[in-house]
Scaffold this motif. Structure first.
Motif, short mmCIF file in Angstrom:
data_model
loop_
_atom_site.label_atom_id
_atom_site.label_comp_id
_atom_site.label_asym_id
_atom_site.label_seq_id
_atom_site.Cartn_x
_atom_site.Cartn_y
_atom_site.Cartn_z
N THR A 85 0.83 -1.20 0.00
CA THR A 85 0.00 0.00 0.00
C THR A 85 0.87 1.25 0.00
O THR A 85 0.55 2.24 -0.67
CB THR A 85 -0.94 0.01 1.22
N SER A 86 1.97 1.22 0.73
CA SER A 86 2.90 2.35 0.75
C SER A 86 3.47 2.60 -0.64
O SER A 86 3.58 3.75 -1.09
CB SER A 86 4.02 2.08 1.75
N ILE A 87 3.84 1.53 -1.33
CA ILE A 87 4.37 1.68 -2.69
C ILE A 87 3.28 2.17 -3.64
O ILE A 87 3.54 2.98 -4.54
CB ILE A 87 4.96 0.34 -3.17
N GLN A 88 2.06 1.71 -3.44
CA GLN A 88 0.94 2.17 -4.27
C GLN A 88 0.74 3.68 -4.11
O GLN A 88 0.51 4.40 -5.09
CB GLN A 88 -0.34 1.43 -3.85
N ILE A 89 0.86 4.17 -2.87
CA ILE A 89 0.74 5.61 -2.62
C ILE A 89 1.88 6.37 -3.28
O ILE A 89 1.71 7.47 -3.79
CB ILE A 89 0.69 5.89 -1.11
N GLY A 90 3.09 5.76 -3.27
CA GLY A 90 4.21 6.34 -3.99
C GLY A 90 5.12 7.24 -3.18
O GLY A 90 5.95 7.95 -3.76
N ILE A 91 4.99 7.21 -1.85
CA ILE A 91 5.86 8.05 -1.02
C ILE A 91 7.17 7.31 -0.76
O ILE A 91 7.18 6.12 -0.44
CB ILE A 91 5.16 8.40 0.31
N ARG A 92 8.27 8.02 -0.90
CA ARG A 92 9.60 7.39 -0.85
C ARG A 92 10.34 7.74 0.42
O ARG A 92 9.95 8.62 1.17
CB ARG A 92 10.41 7.81 -2.08
N GLY A 93 11.44 7.01 0.64
CA GLY A 93 12.33 7.29 1.76
C GLY A 93 11.78 6.80 3.09
O GLY A 93 10.88 5.95 3.17
N GLY A 94 12.32 7.40 4.17
CA GLY A 94 11.90 7.00 5.51
C GLY A 94 10.43 7.24 5.77
O GLY A 94 9.79 6.49 6.51
N VAL A 95 9.86 8.27 5.14
CA VAL A 95 8.43 8.55 5.32
C VAL A 95 7.60 7.41 4.74
O VAL A 95 6.59 7.00 5.32
CB VAL A 95 8.06 9.90 4.66
N GLY A 96 8.04 6.89 3.60
CA GLY A 96 7.33 5.75 3.00
C GLY A 96 7.36 4.53 3.91
O GLY A 96 6.36 3.81 4.03
N PHE A 97 8.50 4.31 4.57
CA PHE A 97 8.61 3.19 5.52
C PHE A 97 7.66 3.40 6.69
O PHE A 97 6.97 2.46 7.12
CB PHE A 97 10.06 3.08 6.01
N LEU A 98 7.60 4.63 7.22
CA LEU A 98 6.71 4.92 8.34
C LEU A 98 5.24 4.76 7.94
O LEU A 98 4.43 4.28 8.74
CB LEU A 98 6.96 6.34 8.86
N ILE A 99 4.90 5.14 6.71
CA ILE A 99 3.52 4.97 6.24
C ILE A 99 3.18 3.48 6.14
O ILE A 99 2.08 3.06 6.51
CB ILE A 99 3.33 5.68 4.89
N ALA A 100 4.14 2.69 5.65
CA ALA A 100 3.92 1.24 5.58
C ALA A 100 3.64 0.67 6.97
O ALA A 100 2.73 -0.14 7.15
CB ALA A 100 5.14 0.56 4.95
N ALA A 101 4.42 1.11 7.97
CA ALA A 101 4.21 0.64 9.34
C ALA A 101 2.88 1.13 9.90
O ALA A 101 2.17 0.39 10.59
CB ALA A 101 5.36 1.10 10.22
N THR A 102 2.54 2.38 9.58
CA THR A 102 1.28 2.95 10.07
C THR A 102 0.07 2.20 9.52
O THR A 102 -0.94 2.02 10.22
CB THR A 102 1.19 4.44 9.67
N ILE A 103 0.16 1.76 8.28
CA ILE A 103 -0.94 0.99 7.67
C ILE A 103 -0.94 -0.44 8.22
O ILE A 103 -2.00 -1.02 8.47
CB ILE A 103 -0.79 0.98 6.14
N ALA A 104 0.24 -1.02 8.42
CA ALA A 104 0.34 -2.42 8.81
C ALA A 104 -0.12 -2.66 10.25
O ALA A 104 -0.75 -3.69 10.54
CB ALA A 104 1.79 -2.90 8.64
#
Length: 348
Positions: A85-104
């Motif tokens: 889902t984070s990759i689908q949103i397209g946000i990169r870097g550490g913020v993208g990792f945090l978004i992945a964790a926030t969704i998971a």
């Protein structure tokens, strides 16, 4: 002196001593067969950082009396859903990792709660049921990965235009989101991802601190003596469910840490056997089916990953054949068998 040696053997256990001596022998033999110690040690440390939180995910359920978490794929699937889902949103870097964790994490909480409700209804057979839960969840997701409406060109099959690929690269998104911070590079081959270790240490400290709170102490009491805990006014089923939720959340975070270092998201059958190395590692560190600590996690992860790193390098150089998979199976299944068949004496 003799009593000191005997006490050390009793505390450590012969399986851990033998594995530790075998690992030392591999490091000693490495230079004589043309294997670089610095590169091998670096690989071992990177693997420890990658897998540490997945092994740490075993602790809450063991402490609450639910046994080894063979249903870890539920947490891993939560992390995978956050990752794609984070990759689908397209946000990169550490913020993208945090978004992945926030969704998971919310997904892991829901799945963990359902998983905990099931285990509360099958007390005494938790590990067997957990194994089937893990396997069946992976099978269900094999269908879901084809049907979920993701559209990112980096993730979907090119020839059909739908369905997620088996392996998805995180390069260009959040590759080394943790590992790249405060890294140590000595020479060409020795590399330590300090940022990843700091994150692992932070999560481990939070787990350690939790088990020293009132709720954590109650959870440990449930695992030690559920009847006494119930007589003391502790809601046993609630503590067990909370431990399952914590374990599932740690599994979700752990797979994200693994992926940011490994560089790929592995879907479909990827999570199928991922619980077994984590189980073997914590047992190798000295945990039992009803007691585990952070020290068990660190020691076990280092020994297990050290064996997996050094064996293919050293043994292959000596025998000119690949023995890594054979050793992995022997270590993991052998330690699981050892833990499930030994008798634990409870001192009163």
């Amino acid at each position: 002196m003799k009593n000191t040696v005997q006490k050390f053997i009793e505390d450590a256990g012969w399986p851990r001593i033998i594995i530790g001596l075998f690992l030392c022998a591999l490091f000693i033999a490495a230079p004589f067969v043309g294997v670089r110690i610095d590169a091998s040690l670096s690989d071992t440390l990177v693997r420890v950082g990658m897998n540490g939180i997945l092994v740490l995910a075993m602790v809450p359920m063991i402490q609450s009396g639910c046994g080894l978490n063979f249903g870890l794929p539920l947490g891993i699937i939560s992390g995978l859903l956050g990752a794609v889902t984070s990759i689908q949103i397209g946000i990169r870097g550490g913020v993208g990792f945090l978004i992945a964790a926030t969704i998971a994490i919310p997904i892991a909480v829901v799945l963990g709660w359902l998983y905990g409700q099931l285990l509360n209804r099958v007390k005494g057979d938790e590990m067997m049921i957990a194994t089937y839960v893990g396997f069946s969840s992976v099978a269900v997701m094999c269908i879901a990965w084809l049907l979920l409406p993701y559209t990112s060109p980096t993730m979907i099959w090119g020839y059909g235009g739908s369905g997620l690929r088996t392996t998805i690269s995180v390069e260009g998104f959040w590759l080394n989101a943790l590992s790249k911070y405060v890294k140590i590079q000595i020479g060409e081959f020795f590399y330590v991802p300090v940022g990843m270790f700091v994150f692992f240490a932070t999560i481990a400290f939070l787990v350690w601190a939790f088990f020293r709170t009132k709720v954590g102490t109650a959870m440990t009491a449930v695992g030690s003596n559920p009847e006494f805990a119930r007589a003391s006014g502790i809601n046993v089923d609630r503590m067990r469910t909370l431990s399952v939720i914590l374990s599932t959340v740690l599994g979700a975070i752990g797979i994200l840490v693994y992926e940011q270092s490994f560089g790929f998201i592995q879907l479909y059958m990827g999570p199928f056997y991922m619980a077994f190395p984590a189980v073997a590692a914590i047992l190798l560190g000295g945990a039992s089916v009803n007691k585990a600590s952070i020290i068990n996690v660190v020691v076990g992860t280092f020994l297990f990953q050290g064996i997996l790193t050094m064996t293919p390098s050293v043994i292959n150089s000596v025998m000119q054949t690949d023995m890594s998979e054979v050793i992995r199976i022997i270590v993991s299944n052998g330690m699981i068998l050892y833990a499930l068949t030994r008798k634990v004496v409870v001192k009163r």
